[in-house]
Design a protein around this motif. Structure first.
Motif, PDB file in Angstrom:
ATOM      1  N   UNK A  83       0.831  -1.204   0.000  1.00 53.41           N
ATOM      2  CA  UNK A  83       0.000   0.000   0.000  1.00 53.41           C
ATOM      3  C   UNK A  83       0.863   1.250   0.000  1.00 53.41           C
ATOM      4  N   UNK A  84       0.237   2.398  -0.215  1.00 53.80           N
ATOM      5  CA  UNK A  84       0.913   3.704  -0.226  1.00 53.80           C
ATOM      6  C   UNK A  84       1.562   3.966   1.138  1.00 53.80           C
ATOM      7  N   UNK A  85       2.593   4.786   1.148  1.00 51.59           N
ATOM      8  CA  UNK A  85       3.213   5.112   2.444  1.00 51.59           C
ATOM      9  C   UNK A  85       2.188   5.811   3.327  1.00 51.59           C
ATOM     10  N   UNK A  86       2.305   5.562   4.591  1.00 49.57           N
ATOM     11  CA  UNK A  86       1.435   6.227   5.559  1.00 49.57           C
ATOM     12  C   UNK A  86      -0.019   5.699   5.564  1.00 49.57           C
ATOM     13  N   UNK A  87      -0.293   4.683   4.718  1.00 50.62           N
ATOM     14  CA  UNK A  87      -1.674   4.181   4.698  1.00 50.62           C
ATOM     15  C   UNK A  87      -1.967   3.363   5.943  1.00 50.62           C
ATOM     16  N   UNK A  88      -0.909   2.922   6.626  1.00 55.62           N
ATOM     17  CA  UNK A  88      -1.103   2.179   7.870  1.00 55.62           C
ATOM     18  C   UNK A  88      -0.805   0.693   7.757  1.00 55.62           C
ATOM     19  N   UNK A  89       0.075   0.326   6.842  1.00 54.97           N
ATOM     20  CA  UNK A  89       0.443  -1.098   6.688  1.00 54.97           C
ATOM     21  C   UNK A  89       1.019  -1.638   7.996  1.00 54.97           C
ATOM     22  N   UNK A  90       1.979  -0.880   8.523  1.00 53.95           N
ATOM     23  CA  UNK A  90       2.602  -1.345   9.762  1.00 53.95           C
ATOM     24  C   UNK A  90       1.582  -1.362  10.893  1.00 53.95           C
ATOM     25  N   UNK A  91       0.700  -0.404  10.867  1.00 54.95           N
ATOM     26  CA  UNK A  91      -0.316  -0.341  11.928  1.00 54.95           C
ATOM     27  C   UNK A  91      -1.267  -1.533  11.853  1.00 54.95           C
ATOM     28  N   UNK A  92      -1.658  -1.916  10.632  1.00 58.76           N
ATOM     29  CA  UNK A  92      -2.541  -3.081  10.479  1.00 58.76           C
ATOM     30  C   UNK A  92      -1.846  -4.330  11.008  1.00 58.76           C
ATOM     31  N   UNK A 100       6.112   1.888   1.376  1.00 61.27           N
ATOM     32  CA  UNK A 100       4.987   2.421   0.595  1.00 61.27           C
ATOM     33  C   UNK A 100       5.155   2.216  -0.902  1.00 61.27           C
ATOM     34  N   UNK A 101       4.042   2.087  -1.606  1.00 63.33           N
ATOM     35  CA  UNK A 101       4.107   1.806  -3.051  1.00 63.33           C
ATOM     36  C   UNK A 101       4.875   2.869  -3.822  1.00 63.33           C
ATOM     37  N   UNK A 132      -1.817 -14.613   0.421  1.00 62.86           N
ATOM     38  CA  UNK A 132      -2.829 -13.564   0.448  1.00 62.86           C
ATOM     39  C   UNK A 132      -2.108 -12.222   0.425  1.00 62.86           C
ATOM     40  N   UNK A 133      -2.601 -11.305  -0.393  1.00 65.54           N
ATOM     41  CA  UNK A 133      -2.016  -9.966  -0.407  1.00 65.54           C
ATOM     42  C   UNK A 133      -3.027  -9.011   0.226  1.00 65.54           C
ATOM     43  N   UNK A 134      -2.586  -8.336   1.275  1.00 64.10           N
ATOM     44  CA  UNK A 134      -3.451  -7.328   1.901  1.00 64.10           C
ATOM     45  C   UNK A 134      -3.062  -5.983   1.305  1.00 64.10           C
ATOM     46  N   UNK A 135      -4.027  -5.383   0.697  1.00 61.75           N
ATOM     47  CA  UNK A 135      -3.765  -4.103   0.057  1.00 61.75           C
ATOM     48  C   UNK A 135      -4.351  -3.019   0.934  1.00 61.75           C
TER      49      UNK A 135
END
Ligand code: GTP
Ligand code: MG
Length: 575
Positions: free
Chosen positions: A56-65, A124-125, A145-148
């Motif tokens: 996902x884009x930077x700052x979208x919250x990947x690490x947070x998820x 981020x993407x 599985x890819x989590x977007x």
């Protein structure tokens, strides 16, 4: 969140332990690097039993998820680009990290979920270009599985949609997570975002993907002390979806079975190599036994030959005895009584007629014996060398594969070569003349010593002549002395008897002494020759013995591995 049943979890642990032990064993057995790599990959596959790739884009919250999934704030979050490289999160008893290549890093975290699923956190993407290759090659193709992740504040950015197109091309299952729903005012706004994301992704993917609006921030809070926020975070739906997607028994079975197939292949291959090695060693052992046998036969032959030759020596002495008897019969007569006073003459006659060429005859027999001994020692060397050379040739053309038995073949070949060279050296430098002289001298000195004679390097013949002459002097001396004292009819027959008896005793003594001493020398020589050959092949025979037991141990270990594989297979089949 738990994907595997307890039983599956247990089997997984067993399988991991098994694979890691197998790898250690194969390293020890000298397996090929390529094979070890294959096994390594299949172990890694099991380590990443399920691979969840988060993009996902930077700052979208990947690490947070991911933090929310793990239930702990283990990854750094931040409003500016935070994650700078690909992080693969795996289970570890203790926290730890290792850089694998420059582009990605493995982080070990003591979180239960990670023992079932490995999670890949990506930058981020917009920053992904640098890692594109890595992601394409390593992670996305293997992803289950890819989590977007996109976020409500910037849904579906340009770079996100480009990347999603790529994931679609990889044929991967994509799930869209709309993060940070807590930032929205109401349901109305949420449904606007959702519609926007759905429409965009639909036109991009061609299908309507699963979309999960969540607040990972609230979800993490809910898991860390504020359970009342769980509902609101809507994170439960996402977790359930992940769980049911991954939890497909048949799918898990395949994942479990794959490394076992690889292991079985490698184990069988190694067993085959070990068996080959065992065959070679069995032949080697047979050869060594044969050499052993040859050595005993050699020793026995020598004994027999020695007996025969000594019987000939004894015969010479018997003939001399007879000759002596005749001499005394002939001389000790009344009619020749005055001749008996001529002591010198008598002695000379005795020497000429009785002793005659006996010493030369004996010496010749002994010389022949020594020649024969030296000759057959050399022959024995050649025979043994011949066996070893044949053996070496037999396997020289064999293609000494790489790995497992390559080292064995090289060591073995080197040893055989070394022995071959040593034997060749012995044969080439074998100085028959020197050997013969040495043995002859040894024998002669031994005889001299045993007869208490101080005669140096004069030859066995001279030695026997000296003895025979003393004997003659004695016999004639006794006789003349008694004759001078009592010149009479009765004295002569008695003296004749005594002279004969003395001669017999002395000859028997001489014969026994000579034969015994020669036998001792001879036995020593034969033993020395046998020992020299044995010493020369000792490194090879030691090698063969050690390798035989090593190979057997390896085969035992590998057969146990085969059983363990079968056992694990049954377990997996039957859950
Ligand atoms: N309000 C709110 N903020 C969130 C939520 N999830 C993440 N954030 C915040 O958004 C920012 C970015 O989060 P990260 O998890 O670092 O985002 P990322 O996608 O990993 O970013 P990069 O690693 O830089 O690509 C951080 O300040 C987080 O605290 C959420 O559900 N709600
Ligand atoms: Mg991040």
């Amino acid at each position: 969140m738990k994907i595997l049943s307890e039983r599956q979890d247990e089997i997984l642990k067993r399988e991991r332990t098994f694979l890691n032990n197998l790898r250690v064993q194969l390293v020890e057995f000298g397996a090929l690097k390529a094979d070890l790599d294959t096994l390594g990959q299949s172990i890694a596959q099991l380590d990443d039993l399920f691979l969840l790739v988060v993009v996902g884009e930077f700052n979208s919250g990947k690490s947070a998820v991911i933090n929310a999934l793990l239930g702990q704030k283990l990854l750094k979050e931040g409003v500016t680009p935070t994650t700078f490289q690909i992080n693969i999160l795996r289970f570890g008893q203790e926290m730890g990290q290792k850089v694998v290549e420059q582009s990605h890093e493995i982080r070990l975290l003591p979180v239960d979920l990670l023992s079932e699923v490995s999670i890949v956190d990506t930058p981020g993407t917009n920053a992904i270009i640098r890692y594109h290759e890595e992601l394409t090659r390593h992670f996305v193709p293997r992803a289950d599985l890819v989590l977007f992740i996109t976020s409500v504040d910037r849904p579906f950015t340009e770079s996100e949609s480009r990347f999603m197109g790529e994931i679609r091309d990889w044929g991967k299952k994509v799930v869209i997570v709309i993060n940070k729903i807590d930032l929205l005012q109401d349901e109305e706004e949420l449904s606007q975002v959702e519609t926007f994301v759905r429409e965009n992704s639909q036109s991009l993917l061609g299908v309507t993907p699963e979309i999960f609006p969540v607040s990972s921030r609230m979800a993490l809070k809910a898991k860390t002390g504020q359970p009342e926020l769980w509902e609101k975070s809507r994170f439960g739906g996402l977790e359930d979806y992940i769980k049911t997607t991954l939890d497909k028994s048949s799918h898990i079975k395949l994942k479990f079975q794959n490394p076992l197939g690889v292991s079985e292949h490698l184990v069988n291959k190694t067993i085959e190599a070990a068996q080959q090695q065992q065959e070679i060693l069995a032949e080697d052992l047979a050869l060594l036994r044969n050499v052993d046998q040859q050595q005993s036969v050699y020793q026995e032959d020598k004994q027999k030959e020695f007996q025969l030759r000594m019987a000939e020596v004894a015969n010479i002495f018997f003939e001399m005895e007879q000759c002596g008897d005749e001499f005394f019969e002939e001389r000790f007569r009344i009619a020749r009584v005055f001749d008996l006073f001529k002591k010198e003459r008598l002695r000379e006659d005795f020497e000429r007629e009785v002793v005659a060429d006996v010493p030369e005859q004996v010496e010749q027999k002994v010389d022949e014996l020594i020649d024969w001994l030296v000759e057959s020692d050399l022959r024995q060397w050649k025979a043994v060398t011949g066996y070893l050379a044949d053996r070496q040739r037999e396997h020289k053309d064999r293609i000494v594969g790489e790995g497992f038995n390559a080292n064995f073949m090289i060591d073995r070949s080197r040893l055989l070569d070394a022995i071959g060279r040593e034997a060749e050296r012995v044969i080439n430098t074998y100085d028959k003349h020197y050997e013969t002289e040495k043995i002859a001298l040894d024998a002669q000195n031994a005889v001299a010593t045993s007869l208490a004679l101080e005669i140096g390097a004069v030859g066995l013949g001279t030695l026997i002549t000296a003895l025979a002459t003393t004997m003659a002097a004695d016999v004639t001396g006794i006789l003349t002395a008694s004759l001078v004292a009592v010149l009479g009819f009765f004295v002569i027959p008695a003296s004749r008897r005594k002279a004969k008896k003395d001669l017999h005793t002395r000859l028997a003594e001489l014969r026994t002494n000579l034969v015994e001493t020669l036998r001792r020398e001879f036995v020593k020589e034969v033993a020395r020759s046998v020992e020299r050959i044995e010493e020369a092949i000792a490194p090879y025979s030691r090698f063969v013995r050690v390798e035989t037991s090593l190979t057997e141990a390896i085969l035992n270990t590998l057969e146990a591995k085969q059983m363990e594989i079968a056992d694990l297979r049954t377990e997996i089949e039957s859950w």
